[in-house]
Design an enzyme around this catalytic site. Sequence first.
Site, PDB file in Angstrom:
ATOM      1  N   ASP A  51       0.777  -1.259   0.000  1.00  0.00           N
ATOM      2  CA  ASP A  51       0.000   0.000   0.000  1.00  0.00           C
ATOM      3  C   ASP A  51       0.808   1.309   0.000  1.00  0.00           C
ATOM      4  O   ASP A  51       1.792   1.426   0.726  1.00  0.00           O
ATOM      5  CB  ASP A  51      -0.860   0.097   1.271  1.00  0.00           C
ATOM      6  CG  ASP A  51      -1.596  -1.168   1.591  1.00  0.00           C
ATOM      7  OD1 ASP A  51      -1.525  -2.126   0.827  1.00  0.00           O
ATOM      8  OD2 ASP A  51      -2.259  -1.189   2.642  1.00  0.00           O
ATOM      9  N   GLU A 230     -10.631  -2.225   4.452  1.00  0.00           N
ATOM     10  CA  GLU A 230      -9.256  -1.743   4.655  1.00  0.00           C
ATOM     11  C   GLU A 230      -9.086  -0.342   4.056  1.00  0.00           C
ATOM     12  O   GLU A 230      -9.861   0.075   3.190  1.00  0.00           O
ATOM     13  CB  GLU A 230      -8.247  -2.691   3.975  1.00  0.00           C
ATOM     14  CG  GLU A 230      -8.264  -4.100   4.553  1.00  0.00           C
ATOM     15  CD  GLU A 230      -7.162  -5.009   4.023  1.00  0.00           C
ATOM     16  OE1 GLU A 230      -6.863  -4.945   2.832  1.00  0.00           O
ATOM     17  OE2 GLU A 230      -6.607  -5.780   4.822  1.00  0.00           O
TER      18      GLU A 230
HETATM   19  C1  FRU Z   1      -3.953  -3.563   2.677  1.00  0.00           C
HETATM   20  C2  FRU Z   1      -3.348  -3.985   4.011  1.00  0.00           C
HETATM   21  C3  FRU Z   1      -3.704  -3.001   5.103  1.00  0.00           C
HETATM   22  C4  FRU Z   1      -2.596  -3.189   6.095  1.00  0.00           C
HETATM   23  C5  FRU Z   1      -1.410  -3.461   5.179  1.00  0.00           C
HETATM   24  C6  FRU Z   1      -0.391  -4.402   5.748  1.00  0.00           C
HETATM   25  O1  FRU Z   1      -3.299  -4.091   1.581  1.00  0.00           O
HETATM   26  O2  FRU Z   1      -3.785  -5.292   4.338  1.00  0.00           O
HETATM   27  O3  FRU Z   1      -4.992  -3.174   5.651  1.00  0.00           O
HETATM   28  O4  FRU Z   1      -2.400  -2.086   6.921  1.00  0.00           O
HETATM   29  O5  FRU Z   1      -1.936  -3.982   3.981  1.00  0.00           O
HETATM   30  O6  FRU Z   1       0.736  -4.465   4.939  1.00  0.00           O
END
Ligand code: FRU
Length: 510
Positions: A51, A230
Site C-alpha cells: 500500500d 481496509e
Molecule cells: C492492505 C493492508 C492493510 C494493512 C497493510 C499491511 O493491503 O492489508 O490493511 O495495513 O496492507 O501491509
Amino acid sequence: MLLLGLMSLSLNCSSKSKKEAKLLAENAKKVSLEQFRPLFHFTPKEKWMNDPNGLVYHNAEYHLFYQYYPDSTVWGPMHWGHAKSKDLLKWKHQDIALYPDSLGYIFSGSAVIDVKNTAGFGENAMVAAFTYHDPIKEKEGQIDFQTQGIAHSNDNGKTWTKYEGNPVIKNPGIRDFRDPKVFWNVEKSNWQMVLVAKDEVQFYESMDLKSWNKISVFRFDDNPPLGVWECPDIFKMKVENTEEEKWVLIVSHGQGAANGGSGTRYFIGDYDGTTFTTQQKSSQWLDYGTDNYAGVTYNNTPDGKRIFIGWMSNWDYATTTPTIRWRSAMTLPRELTLNKTENGYYVKSSLIEQIGTITTDVSSEVSGTPDTQFTYADLQRSLLSYDITDITHPFEISLSNSKEELYTISYDPKSRIFSTDRSKSGNIDFNKKFLKNPKQTMTIGARTQMSLTLVLDASSIEIFVNDGEFVMTNQIFPSEPYTKFHISKGPNTKMENFEIKKIKHVVPQE
Ligand code: FRU
C-alpha cells in the site's frame, strides 16, 4: 588422505565458486534487464512493496511512503519506505522512514502537516499516523494486536521520532482495526481520523493528534458481505460545474471486488463533521481492473486537487508476480473529480496533467494500414489515445507482439459491456488466480461516442474511458513488447484523433 581431502575440497570450492559466479552474472543480467520494471510508475529499488502510505505534500514535494519489507520480495515485517517527487512522476528514493519496534510492525496509515503545532512537535511538523501490528500477540491468539500510533519528523520526512505515548488509540477488542487516515477538518477546526474496524469505518476527532475520541461509525448493508474493510479515506468535493458539495468515502476490500480479488469502492454522501450518511443503495468501484488496491489521496496539495495513488496489484497473486529484484508498482497518480449525470454522482479518475511533461508525440512513426492495424517499435511504454465517434457497432481492439501474445479490449453496444481480456497476454502461469476472471468487464452508461486512453508501462495497462469516467488497471507480463495495435472486429468503427505518444525516459528513480 588429508592432502587429498583438502585438494578435493579446494577443487569443489573453485568449481562451486565458478558456478556461483556464473549464476550471479546471469542473475545480474536478468536484474539489469528486468523486462517488467516500469519506466514511469513508482517501484521500490528492490524487495517487497504494498500500500501507498502517508501521502502528503510539503515544501514543494510530494511524499510517498509505502508498506515495505526490505528483506524479501514477499510480504513480511512491515516498514514505511519513502520516496519524494516534485511532479508525482519522477521519484527519488529516500531512506526507510519507519521501522518496526516493540509495539509491532508498521502497517498502513497517513501523514499530515501540523501547521499550528497542535501536537507540540514543532510548527509544520510532519506527523504520521499508522497501525501497529503486534505479531507476538497475534501468534499468542490474542485479538487486540492492532493499535494506532503516531510519529513526527521535523526534517521533511527524513528522520522520525515515534511518540512515547504510543499507542494513541488502543484496540477495542477487534481483530481488524487499522489504516488510519487523518485530515484537518476545516469546518470543525480539528483533526479527524477514519479507520476501519472489521466491516465498518470508525470516525475519531482530536485537538492535538495524540488524544482521540470516537465520534461515529459508518456501516453498509452489503449483500453478500464483502471481505474485511481496509484503507479508508474521506474528503469533500465540489460537483464539477456546480456549487454543490458532497463527501466521498473510499474503502478497499481484499476480496469480492468487481472483477475478482482486491478492489476499491466509494460511497458518495454527506458528512456533518461527525456522521457520514449516504442515500446510495449500492456503492461504486473506483476501478474495474484487477490491479488497483488500497489507494488513498494526498493531504495538503498546493492547488486543492484530489490526487489518488493505488497499489497496482491484487492480494490474490501479489506475492507471485514474475519480477526478480523487486515486487509491485504503484498506479499512476490520478486526479479525482466528482461529477453528476442523469444516473447520479460518480468519481472520475483522470490522468494528472503532468503526464504531458513525460510524453513525446510520435504519432508519425506509426505505420501499417490506417484504421485496421498499426505497427510500432514498442507499445509497451506508451500512451495511446483515440476517440471512437460511433459506438453503435461492436468493436474489438488488440495489442499484440510477434509471439502472438495479445491483450484485447472489446465493446458490445447491445449490452453496453466494455471488457478486457488478458488470458493470452503473456506470462499468465505464475498463479492460477491471475486468470480467476480472465475478462474484466464494466457497463458503460448510454453514450454515443467514447474516448479511450491506454497507458502501457512494461507490466501494466491503465485504460481511461471518457477521460476516467470508467477505469481499468491490469498487470500484464508479455514476453516481448507489444508492437501491433489492431482493430480486429468492427469495420464500421469510426476512429478519430488517434495518437501514440512515447514516454520519455524517467527511471532510474535514484
Ligand atoms: C492492505 C493492508 C492493510 C494493512 C497493510 C499491511 O493491503 O492489508 O490493511 O495495513 O496492507 O501491509
